[in-house]
Design a protein around this motif. Structure first.
Motif, PDB file in Angstrom:
ATOM      1  N   TYR A  93       0.811  -1.221   0.000  1.00 28.58           N
ATOM      2  CA  TYR A  93       0.000   0.000   0.000  1.00 28.58           C
ATOM      3  C   TYR A  93       0.844   1.270   0.000  1.00 28.58           C
ATOM      4  N   PRO A  94       1.782   1.448   0.935  1.00 29.13           N
ATOM      5  CA  PRO A  94       2.515   2.726   0.966  1.00 29.13           C
ATOM      6  C   PRO A  94       3.350   2.986  -0.275  1.00 29.13           C
ATOM      7  N   PHE A  95       3.803   1.940  -0.970  1.00 28.34           N
ATOM      8  CA  PHE A  95       4.644   2.144  -2.151  1.00 28.34           C
ATOM      9  C   PHE A  95       3.900   2.869  -3.276  1.00 28.34           C
ATOM     10  N   PRO A  96       2.821   2.317  -3.838  1.00 26.82           N
ATOM     11  CA  PRO A  96       2.161   3.043  -4.939  1.00 26.82           C
ATOM     12  C   PRO A  96       1.480   4.328  -4.500  1.00 26.82           C
ATOM     13  N   VAL A  97       1.063   4.417  -3.235  1.00 23.69           N
ATOM     14  CA  VAL A  97       0.474   5.672  -2.764  1.00 23.69           C
ATOM     15  C   VAL A  97       1.513   6.785  -2.781  1.00 23.69           C
ATOM     16  N   THR A  98       2.706   6.479  -2.326  1.00 22.95           N
ATOM     17  CA  THR A  98       3.788   7.474  -2.348  1.00 22.95           C
ATOM     18  C   THR A  98       4.080   7.909  -3.776  1.00 22.95           C
ATOM     19  N   VAL A  99       4.089   6.946  -4.692  1.00 26.77           N
ATOM     20  CA  VAL A  99       4.407   7.242  -6.085  1.00 26.77           C
ATOM     21  C   VAL A  99       3.334   8.115  -6.731  1.00 26.77           C
ATOM     22  N   ILE A 100       2.072   7.744  -6.574  1.00 24.51           N
ATOM     23  CA  ILE A 100       1.018   8.497  -7.254  1.00 24.51           C
ATOM     24  C   ILE A 100       0.861   9.879  -6.636  1.00 24.51           C
ATOM     25  N   CYS A 101       1.096  10.011  -5.324  1.00 24.67           N
ATOM     26  CA  CYS A 101       1.050  11.341  -4.708  1.00 24.67           C
ATOM     27  C   CYS A 101       2.132  12.237  -5.304  1.00 24.67           C
ATOM     28  N   HIS A 102       3.318  11.686  -5.470  1.00 28.60           N
ATOM     29  CA  HIS A 102       4.421  12.455  -6.063  1.00 28.60           C
ATOM     30  C   HIS A 102       4.090  12.853  -7.502  1.00 28.60           C
ATOM     31  N   LEU A 103       3.589  11.907  -8.277  1.00 29.76           N
ATOM     32  CA  LEU A 103       3.280  12.186  -9.679  1.00 29.76           C
ATOM     33  C   LEU A 103       2.190  13.245  -9.826  1.00 29.76           C
ATOM     34  N   LEU A 104       1.122  13.076  -9.056  1.00 32.69           N
ATOM     35  CA  LEU A 104      -0.021  13.970  -9.196  1.00 32.69           C
ATOM     36  C   LEU A 104       0.215  15.332  -8.546  1.00 32.69           C
ATOM     37  N   GLY A 105       1.046  15.357  -7.518  1.00 35.97           N
ATOM     38  CA  GLY A 105       1.197  16.589  -6.758  1.00 35.97           C
ATOM     39  C   GLY A 105       0.250  16.644  -5.583  1.00 35.97           C
ATOM     40  N   VAL A 106      -0.081  15.463  -5.039  1.00 37.21           N
ATOM     41  CA  VAL A 106      -0.930  15.364  -3.858  1.00 37.21           C
ATOM     42  C   VAL A 106      -0.031  15.220  -2.632  1.00 37.21           C
ATOM     43  N   PRO A 107      -0.210  16.029  -1.596  1.00 39.47           N
ATOM     44  CA  PRO A 107       0.650  15.908  -0.401  1.00 39.47           C
ATOM     45  C   PRO A 107       0.548  14.519   0.220  1.00 39.47           C
ATOM     46  N   ARG A 108       1.694  13.879   0.417  1.00 41.67           N
ATOM     47  CA  ARG A 108       1.696  12.523   0.976  1.00 41.67           C
ATOM     48  C   ARG A 108       1.061  12.505   2.357  1.00 41.67           C
ATOM     49  N   GLU A 109       1.164  13.593   3.099  1.00 43.36           N
ATOM     50  CA  GLU A 109       0.592  13.623   4.440  1.00 43.36           C
ATOM     51  C   GLU A 109      -0.940  13.654   4.425  1.00 43.36           C
ATOM     52  N   ASP A 110      -1.534  13.882   3.242  1.00 38.23           N
ATOM     53  CA  ASP A 110      -2.998  13.867   3.132  1.00 38.23           C
ATOM     54  C   ASP A 110      -3.544  12.465   2.904  1.00 38.23           C
TER      55      ASP A 110
END
Length: 405
Positions: free
Chosen positions: A136-153
């Motif tokens: 779970y944390p792996f692709p979430v971190t990646v897509i947040c970075h790509l999209l520009g979504v704060p990982r802390e959200d």
């Protein structure tokens, strides 16, 4: 057993761990008409034919009996040309070919670093949950970075995304209650992404969401609503399906431990391993709610215009008329052709990223975990029969080896 009863059982949670014997029975009726007038197609050749048939719509609003109206219009995967082509092209120019051809490949080093840190995080113990600790944390971190979504959200959108996924397609429980939960989650996520999009419009960065809100070309720009529906699709699809792919992959490897040893010694084997996983244990089991735009005759059955159609991708990929010995996991197959990413004009937008993420995660887990083994088999599964995967995957291992590039 009646074919309609077989289809019903596939969606029952009691069969989530192993629906494949039921798919084998379902394939005996390649095109099945259900009591509500909808159809289910379960064999490989027939599914491929419909995926490439322009008489099949992805816009469920065009059905004679459409599902309940949702708070937002569909994203591009739920539309038809020419609208689909415009929206997909505007999204793709910030993510892949032809305008950004090396976006995914240039992330390879970053992906390795993320997985390295996640596996380092379980190095001081001998038990882990593959879902919570890696998949779970792996692709979430990646897509947040790509999209520009704060990982802390992530805690904010995790609940909404899971609710949307779990109410996708056929499910158990009260229909109205499921629709209510789904609508609330869609509105909450849309509100969040709308506010985030406005922030990126005022202060654009080098990310996909900034590109979506600032780009205007020959085909115009995305409207505010189109930005939200596209961002919602990318955020959810960008991690939910990959979580299942990685988790299903690790589960399959742990059931075939000789392959873990081979991956340590033959790192390139992971490429075929992931392709075979997409055939054998696909994260997307169904494409629900396609619509016939005309009368279509297939496998001797005429599907009337306006009928809803579900394509059982997981069944098609295990069709013995398509692949020899389909219920055996074999990454050495000389020919691995699957429906794991759909097909036709709606072939999965994020397929290159999902493939690379799964390859990196499974290769590193195989390399670094010493004597990994399952705690429970089968593991507990998530409710959805459409996006199918374990909710948790508890493992034990002797130790974790140091990272080696």
């Amino acid at each position: 057993m009646e074919p309609a009863r077989i289809y019903e059982q596939i969606h029952q949670f009691a069969n989530r761990a192993d629906p494949y014997p039921l798919y084998a029975e379902l394939r005996k009726t390649p095109v099945l008409k259900l009591e509500d007038g909808s159809y289910v197609v379960s064999t490989y050749n027939e599914i491929v034919s419909l995926l490439h048939d322009p008489r099949i719509s992805s816009d469920k609003r065009k059905a004679d009996n459409p599902p309940p109206k949702e708070p937002l219009p569909p994203a591009f995967i739920g539309t038809d040309p020419p609208e689909h082509d415009r929206l997909r092209a505007l999204a793709m120019r910030h993510f892949g070919p032809p305008h950004a051809p090396r976006t995914v490949e240039n992330m390879r080093g970053e992906l390795h670093e993320i997985v390295k840190e996640l596996i380092d995080g379980i190095a001081d113990r001998t038990q882990a949950d593959i879902v919570d600790d890696v998949a779970y944390p792996f692709p979430v971190t990646v897509i947040c970075h790509l999209l520009g979504v704060p990982r802390e959200d992530e805690p904010k959108f995790h609940k909404w995304a899971e609710e949307i996924v779990e109410t996708l397609g056929v499910g158990e429980g009260d229909v109205e209650e499921r629709a209510k939960r789904r609508h609330e989650a869609i509105l909450a996520l849309a509100t969040y992404l709308g506010e985030l999009a406005q922030t990126h419009r005022q202060n654009p960065g080098n990310d996909v969401l900034s590109g979506l809100v600032t780009y205007e070309g020959p085909d115009g720009a995305l409207s505010d609503v189109e930005v939200i529906t596209t961002a919602t699709l990318l955020l959810i699809a960008g991690h939910e399906t990959t979580v299942n792919l990685i988790t299903n992959g690790m589960l399959t490897l742990l059931r075939n431990p000789e392959l873990i040893e081979r991956l340590r010694n033959e790192p390139d084997l992971v490429i075929h391993t992931v392709e075979e996983l997409l055939r054998f244990e696909p994260p997307v089991q169904f494409l629900p709610q396609r619509v016939a735009l005309d009368d279509i005759t297939i496998a001797g059955v005429t599907i009337p215009k306006g009928s809803s159609i579900a394509l059982a991708l997981a069944s098609g990929s295990r069709d013995p008329a398509h692949v020899h010995d389909p219920d055996r996991f074999d990454p050495d197959r000389p020919y691995i052709q699957h429906l794991g990413f759909g097909g036709g004009i709606h072939h999965c937008f994020g397929a290159p990223l999902a493939r690379l993420e799964a390859q990196v995660a499974l290769r590193e887990l195989a390399k670094r975990l010493v004597n990994p083994r399952l705690v429970a088999d089968p593991p507990p599964y998530r409710p959805s029969s459409t996006l199918r995967g374990p909710r948790h995957l508890a493992i034990e291992y002797d130790r974790v080896l140091p990272y080696q590039p």
